[in-house]
Design a protein around this motif. Structure first.
Motif, PDB file in Angstrom:
ATOM      1  N   ALA A  87       0.812  -1.231   0.000  1.00  0.00           N
ATOM      2  CA  ALA A  87       0.000   0.000   0.000  1.00  0.00           C
ATOM      3  C   ALA A  87       0.836   1.268   0.000  1.00  0.00           C
ATOM      4  N   HIS A  88       2.149   1.130   0.192  1.00  0.00           N
ATOM      5  CA  HIS A  88       2.960   2.337   0.353  1.00  0.00           C
ATOM      6  C   HIS A  88       4.415   2.058  -0.020  1.00  0.00           C
ATOM      7  N   ALA A  89       4.784   2.349  -1.259  1.00  0.00           N
ATOM      8  CA  ALA A  89       6.176   2.188  -1.686  1.00  0.00           C
ATOM      9  C   ALA A  89       6.526   3.328  -2.629  1.00  0.00           C
ATOM     10  N   HIS A  90       7.655   3.984  -2.382  1.00  0.00           N
ATOM     11  CA  HIS A  90       8.048   5.116  -3.229  1.00  0.00           C
ATOM     12  C   HIS A  90       8.933   4.591  -4.350  1.00  0.00           C
ATOM     13  N   ILE A  91       8.281   4.177  -5.413  1.00  0.00           N
ATOM     14  CA  ILE A  91       8.945   3.392  -6.459  1.00  0.00           C
ATOM     15  C   ILE A  91      10.031   4.162  -7.212  1.00  0.00           C
ATOM     16  N   ILE A 190      -5.153  10.568  -3.258  1.00  0.00           N
ATOM     17  CA  ILE A 190      -4.534  11.802  -2.753  1.00  0.00           C
ATOM     18  C   ILE A 190      -3.711  11.467  -1.512  1.00  0.00           C
ATOM     19  N   LYS A 191      -2.461  11.928  -1.509  1.00  0.00           N
ATOM     20  CA  LYS A 191      -1.605  11.743  -0.332  1.00  0.00           C
ATOM     21  C   LYS A 191      -1.515  13.067   0.423  1.00  0.00           C
ATOM     22  N   ILE A 192      -1.692  12.979   1.720  1.00  0.00           N
ATOM     23  CA  ILE A 192      -1.693  14.174   2.557  1.00  0.00           C
ATOM     24  C   ILE A 192      -0.709  13.988   3.709  1.00  0.00           C
ATOM     25  N   GLU A 246      -1.412   6.452   7.273  1.00  0.00           N
ATOM     26  CA  GLU A 246      -0.082   5.894   7.063  1.00  0.00           C
ATOM     27  C   GLU A 246       0.753   6.123   8.320  1.00  0.00           C
ATOM     28  N   HIS A 247       1.496   5.117   8.720  1.00  0.00           N
ATOM     29  CA  HIS A 247       2.398   5.127   9.893  1.00  0.00           C
ATOM     30  C   HIS A 247       1.600   5.018  11.205  1.00  0.00           C
ATOM     31  N   GLY A 248       0.995   6.125  11.653  1.00  0.00           N
ATOM     32  CA  GLY A 248       0.133   6.066  12.846  1.00  0.00           C
ATOM     33  C   GLY A 248       0.867   5.970  14.170  1.00  0.00           C
ATOM     34  N   THR A 324       4.925  -0.797   3.170  1.00  0.00           N
ATOM     35  CA  THR A 324       6.308  -0.795   3.664  1.00  0.00           C
ATOM     36  C   THR A 324       6.917   0.592   3.767  1.00  0.00           C
ATOM     37  N   ASP A 325       6.404   1.549   2.978  1.00  0.00           N
ATOM     38  CA  ASP A 325       7.035   2.867   2.829  1.00  0.00           C
ATOM     39  C   ASP A 325       8.427   2.703   2.214  1.00  0.00           C
ATOM     40  N   ALA A 326       8.573   1.739   1.317  1.00  0.00           N
ATOM     41  CA  ALA A 326       9.882   1.444   0.724  1.00  0.00           C
ATOM     42  C   ALA A 326      10.471   2.664   0.021  1.00  0.00           C
TER      43      ALA A 326
END
Ligand code: ZN
Length: 424
Positions: A87-91, A190-192, A246-248, A324-326
């Motif tokens: 759900a979260h990877a900075h490709i 949308i990412k905030i 995200e994160h939390g 993962t927030d890779a």
């Protein structure tokens, strides 16, 4: 009356000409039909099927039938499951020519090849869909993969994120306009950023009113919202009706309870992201956003993140997805986060798998397309050498990858190194 007789018989002749052709075009052409044999199959929703065959026609799964044949790929002895969803990877986040963190804004040929390499590594690691929130650079990469120009996971992206800067961020109307602009630019979501980085303390950077406007406008535009939030921002984003946190980190048990009540998804990171920063400290330290003192804060944050995942798993009804927030150094190692969640977060292995399969798909609004092995869904299928329910480190041994009916990886079980940590 004569016409009435002639017309049906003409129809009869026409049908006679058309029908055999129709039938033959409906008969699977062998090149487009693939049958996989599996002895252990996780369906992505928490069930285990045994000794069955999966029939794929073109890009989709058409049947689960133990009698179907002939078998094209014998995956018996492996664990077969749906391709994972991150759900979260900075490709497009890479290391530059000097080996140091170069972020995700680069547009040189070198940067582009590295981003393509990230996509390849991610796909080879068993991730057939990712959400990359976000950089405008994600869009051409997303489209190149979708058009079959490059191999890689299916990508959903936020284009440019909304970065909270207090009042300076803008009025509610300006934030609504920003959201519409991202949609026009091709954003899938949308990412905030509603909190500072955890390295700076994690304080709130958007007011309740600003968050309400951004998440409400996204909803009106048919887009989901992913909110980077720590501490108080978790509750604020939940109250604003945003889709996913995200994160939390440092959310209270009451915050988690509220999220469960409101159906807000949580995407916590149990380990990989921080482990990767610490592993690649020399490559990050001193680059933009990574001052030396930030690394001390990160070591502390690792324990807090374990705690968050433990508390999240104990919150009834809370929907915890896998992300993962890779960033640079973590692409292709996304599955390490499964090991962290199971080992340090108290997550049971089946929940860990479902969080990256059907639940991950549901959070993206794609449950009818990906995340499960069932007729009608995309043929995104992977196989592991080992059983992740018994030994979670099996997630490192991905030996088969199919995405949309195309096989991208099928290697001898012994050909996979135990730790496939390739760093471009
Ligand atoms: Zn991120």
């Amino acid at each position: 009356m004569r016409f009435a007789k002639i017309i049906p018989s003409l129809f009869g002749i026409l049908l006679a000409c058309i029908l055999p052709q129709r039938t033959s075009s409906q008969t699977p052409v062998s090149g487009n039909r693939i049958v996989l044999a599996a002895s252990v199959l996780l369906d992505g929703k928490g069930h285990v099927l045994r000794d069955t065959h999966i029939v794929i026609q073109d890009s989709k799964i058409v049947a689960i039938d133990p009698k179907a044949g002939p078998v094209d790929y014998d995956l018996r002895g492996l664990t077969v499951l749906p391709g994972w969803i991150d759900a979260h990877a900075h490709i497009t986040w890479i290391f530059g020519k000097d080996g140091k963190n170069a972020g995700m804004g680069g547009t040189s040929q070198d940067d582009t090849y590295k981003a393509a390499s990230n996509a390849w590594l991610t796909l080879m690691a068993g991730f057939t869909t990712i959400q990359s929130p976000g950089s405008p650079n994600d869009i051409p990469l997303r489209d190149a993969i979708a058009n079959g120009i490059l191999p890689g996971p299916r990508i959903l992206t936020a284009a440019t994120p909304l970065i909270g800067k207090g009042e300076q961020t803008g009025t509610p109307d300006e934030l609504r306009a920003f959201v519409r602009k991202q949609k026009e630019a091709g954003a899938d979501l949308i990412k905030i950023f509603a909190s500072q980085s955890i390295r700076q303390g994690g304080g709130m950077t958007l007011s309740q009113e600003q968050l309400n406007a951004a998440c409400d406008e996204a909803k009106k535009q048919g887009l989901r919202t992913l909110v980077h939030a720590y501490k108080d921002a978790v509750r604020a984003a939940t109250l604003a009706g945003c889709t996913e946190i995200e994160h939390g980190t440092m959310a209270t048990d009451d915050d988690l309870k509220l999220m469960a009540e409101k159906g807000t998804y949580l995407d916590p990171q149990a380990g990989l992201i921080i482990e990767n920063y610490l592993l690649n400290k020399d490559r990050y330290i001193g680059t933009l956003g990574y001052p030396p003192e930030g690394f001390t804060a990160m070591e502390k944050a690792l324990a807090l993140n374990h705690e968050l995942v433990q508390h999240a798993m104990k919150t009834p009804g809370l929907k915890v997805v896998f992300g993962t927030d890779a960033v640079a150094g973590a692409h292709g190692r996304n599955a390490e986060e499964f090991i962290d969640r199971v080992r340090d977060g108290g997550v049971d292995p089946m929940s860990a798998m479902v969080s990256a399969n059907s639940l991950g798909a549901e959070a993206m609004g794609l449950a009818d397309q990906i995340g499960s092995i069932a007729p009608g869904l995309q043929a995104d299928i992977i196989a592991l050498d080992g059983d992740p329910l018994k030994d979670i480190t099996a997630v490192r041994r991905v030996v088969f990858v199919m995405k949309g009916g195309t096989v991208y990886k099928n290697v001898a079980r012994t050909a996979i190194p135990l730790y496939a940590g390739v760093q471009p």
